[in-house]
Each structure stands twice: as structure tokens, then as C-alpha cells.
Scaffold this active site. Structure first.
Site, mmCIF file in Angstrom:
data_model
loop_
_atom_site.group_PDB
_atom_site.id
_atom_site.type_symbol
_atom_site.label_atom_id
_atom_site.label_comp_id
_atom_site.label_asym_id
_atom_site.label_seq_id
_atom_site.Cartn_x
_atom_site.Cartn_y
_atom_site.Cartn_z
ATOM 1 N N THR A 1 0.845 -1.203 0.000
ATOM 2 C CA THR A 1 0.000 0.000 0.000
ATOM 3 C C THR A 1 0.877 1.248 0.000
ATOM 4 O O THR A 1 1.947 1.259 0.609
ATOM 5 C CB THR A 1 -0.908 -0.015 1.249
ATOM 6 O OG1 THR A 1 -1.813 -1.119 1.122
ATOM 7 C CG2 THR A 1 -1.710 1.270 1.388
ATOM 8 N N GLY A 2 0.387 2.301 -0.677
ATOM 9 C CA GLY A 2 1.123 3.560 -0.707
ATOM 10 C C GLY A 2 1.514 3.923 -2.128
ATOM 11 O O GLY A 2 1.262 3.165 -3.072
ATOM 12 N N LYS B 1 6.630 1.224 9.071
ATOM 13 C CA LYS B 1 5.566 1.276 8.078
ATOM 14 C C LYS B 1 4.282 1.772 8.749
ATOM 15 O O LYS B 1 4.216 1.888 9.951
ATOM 16 C CB LYS B 1 5.328 -0.124 7.479
ATOM 17 C CG LYS B 1 6.450 -0.534 6.520
ATOM 18 C CD LYS B 1 6.187 -1.862 5.820
ATOM 19 C CE LYS B 1 4.849 -2.007 5.191
ATOM 20 N NZ LYS B 1 4.489 -0.937 4.215
ATOM 21 N N GLY C 1 0.512 5.006 5.687
ATOM 22 C CA GLY C 1 -0.761 4.958 4.952
ATOM 23 C C GLY C 1 -1.857 4.248 5.728
ATOM 24 O O GLY C 1 -2.903 3.913 5.164
ATOM 25 N N GLU D 1 -0.865 -5.044 6.192
ATOM 26 C CA GLU D 1 0.459 -5.245 5.592
ATOM 27 C C GLU D 1 1.229 -6.313 6.370
ATOM 28 O O GLU D 1 1.803 -7.237 5.774
ATOM 29 C CB GLU D 1 1.235 -3.919 5.577
ATOM 30 C CG GLU D 1 0.680 -2.918 4.578
ATOM 31 C CD GLU D 1 1.257 -1.529 4.710
ATOM 32 O OE1 GLU D 1 1.159 -0.777 3.740
ATOM 33 O OE2 GLU D 1 1.803 -1.176 5.774
ATOM 34 N N LYS E 1 14.240 7.366 2.200
ATOM 35 C CA LYS E 1 13.672 6.533 3.269
ATOM 36 C C LYS E 1 14.749 5.776 4.064
ATOM 37 O O LYS E 1 14.447 5.203 5.106
ATOM 38 C CB LYS E 1 12.694 5.511 2.668
ATOM 39 C CG LYS E 1 11.571 6.116 1.831
ATOM 40 C CD LYS E 1 10.494 6.702 2.705
ATOM 41 C CE LYS E 1 9.318 7.275 1.931
ATOM 42 N NZ LYS E 1 8.574 6.344 1.120
#
Ligand code: 5RP
Length: 228
Positions: free
Chosen positions: A29-30, A94, A97, A103, A121
Site C-alpha cells: 500500500t502507498g 511502516k 498509509g 500489511e 527513506k
């Protein structure tokens, strides 16, 4: 397109090249994971995707990909997902989002996990990005006080903040809330992970430790690979 977006696209495409026909693939996701999903869909392989969020499931189906729920397929061969921070040993933060729980469920059910990210990152110590902590809505203010105690046990003297959007608490796909803990530096991620998991009301946190098998990192000179 910004440099960071170009790097996200490059790593998404590099990760899509790792997928083989017949695989079951975990879809992160993201914004970085979205580049992966788009590049993967363009390959038109015979694969099944397991999405880590409603948003990713919608993107993947809109691109014609087959999607299954976690547990409806055989074991996931490969999961590709983004991250908010990548630290030593491919320790990760993480959940920026708000998809950290799904996840982590998908990552833990995967034979291999590849994290993809732009160069910004990568950090030497986790914690500059506020650590997302998913909590059940019932009694969340009390839970947040107990999270404070757990953070204090790890010498982190801050209070987590309820994540809001447009003045309203953000809800995860599972209907939970997110608290963000601006830790600064997380010297002992494993100890912090254990302390947070011991709080009743905490569903999970965004520390992904010993889960990533490989990282593909974008940069001005192309994509480089990191191993734990
Ligand atoms: C979602 C996540 C994302 O992978 C993380 O926030 C990175 O997002 P982006 O690729 O947009 O920078 O953990 O819960």
C-alpha cells in the site's frame, strides 16, 4: 515528476520484474507500491494478488488483476511493499498509509518480502518518522496512556498523537484508530516492539523487524539492492 516520484516508479518497475507467471503476490500500500501494482498489471501475467488495503485492492482490480483474500490462496510467493523508513538490517517503520496491520498479516504470510523505496527513506537509526500504532477504538484514550508507559519503559519520553484527517480520527480498513509516536530515535526496536505489543488495546505497530528479505532503493544513479 519529482526526483522521489521517479525513484518510486523505478523501484516499482524493478520489483515487478521479479514476479513470475503463476505466483501469488502480496500487493503493498502507498504511492511506491502503486507504481509496483501498475507495472505488474502491465505485464499481464497469470498471477493472483493479495492486497494489503482496500485502496490497493481497488487499484489492482481496476487494472484487471485477479485478487484473493489472505488465506484464500496457497502461500504467498512474494510480497512487495513500500516503507516510511528503512534502518539497519532492513528494520522498517511502516503504516504511514494506515495499512500496517493488513500489511504485516500479508508480509508474515509470505515466503519472500521485498521493500521498495526512494533513497530518502534509508536511515541509520529508525524513529525520525513517527511510529504508527494501531489501537482499537474502544477506550483508546486509556490505551494511549498505557502506550506512554510502554514508550517510557524504552526511555522514549513522548506522548503519541491520535492521527486525524480533516479534524476527524483516521480509521483503518479494519475500523481501528492510529496513534503516531514521534520517538526521535529508536535505539532498541525489538524491545519497543515487544513493549507495545504487550499493551491491551494495541492491535499492532509499524515496526517491521526481521521481515524484509531485500530492499530495492531508488537513487539518482538507478536502483540498488540492500540485503539485511
Ligand atoms: C502504508 C505504508 C506505506 O508503505 C508507506 O507509508 C510508504 O508509502 P509511500 O510509498 O507512499 O511513501 O506503510 O501503510
Amino acid at each position: 515528476m519529482s526526483d522521489a516520484d521517479a525513484q518510486k516508479q523505478a523501484v516499482g518497475e524493478a520489483a515487478a520484474a521479479l514476479v513470475e507467471d503463476g505466483m501469488v503476490v502480496g500487493l503493498g500500500t502507498g504511492s511506491t507500491a502503486a507504481w509496483f501494482v501498475k507495472a505488474l498489471a502491465a505485464r499481464k501475467l497469470d498471477i493472483v494478488g493479495v492486497a494489503t488495503s482496500q485502496a490497493t485492492a481497488e487499484l489492482a482490480t481496476s487494472l484487471g488483476m485477479k485478487i484473493a483474500e489472505l488465506g484464500e490462496t496457497r502461500e504467498i510467493d512474494l510480497t512487495v511493499d513500500g516503507a516510511d523508513e528503512i534502518g539497519p538490517g532492513l528494520s522498517l517503520i511502516k503504516g504511514g498509509g494506515a495499512a500496517l496491520l493488513r500489511e504485516k498479516l500479508v508480509w508474515e504470510a509470505s515466503k519472500r518480502c521485498v521493500v521498495i523505496a526512494d533513497a530518502a527513506k534509508v536511515v541509520t537509526t529508525l524513529g525520525k518518522f513517527a511510529l504508527p500504532i494501531e489501537v482499537v477504538a474502544f477506550g483508546h484514550k486509556t490505551t494511549s496512556l498505557r502506550i506512554c508507559d510502554a514508550l517510557a519503559e524504552c526511555d522514549i519520553g513522548i506522548a503519541p498523537r491520535l492521527r486525524l484527517k480533516d479534524g476527524q480520527p483516521v480509521r483503518t480498513d479494519g475500523g481501528n484508530l492510529i496513534y503516531d509516536a514521534a520517538c526521535g530515535r529508536i535505539e532498541e526496536p525489538a524491545a519497543l516492539a515487544a513493549a507495545l505489543k504487550s499493551v491491551t488495546g494495541v492491535v499492532d505497530h509499524g515496526l517491521f523487524l526481521d521481515l524484509a528479505d531485500q530492499a530495492l532503493i531508488g537513487g539518482p544513479d538507478g536502483v540498488r539492492t540492500l540485503e539485511p
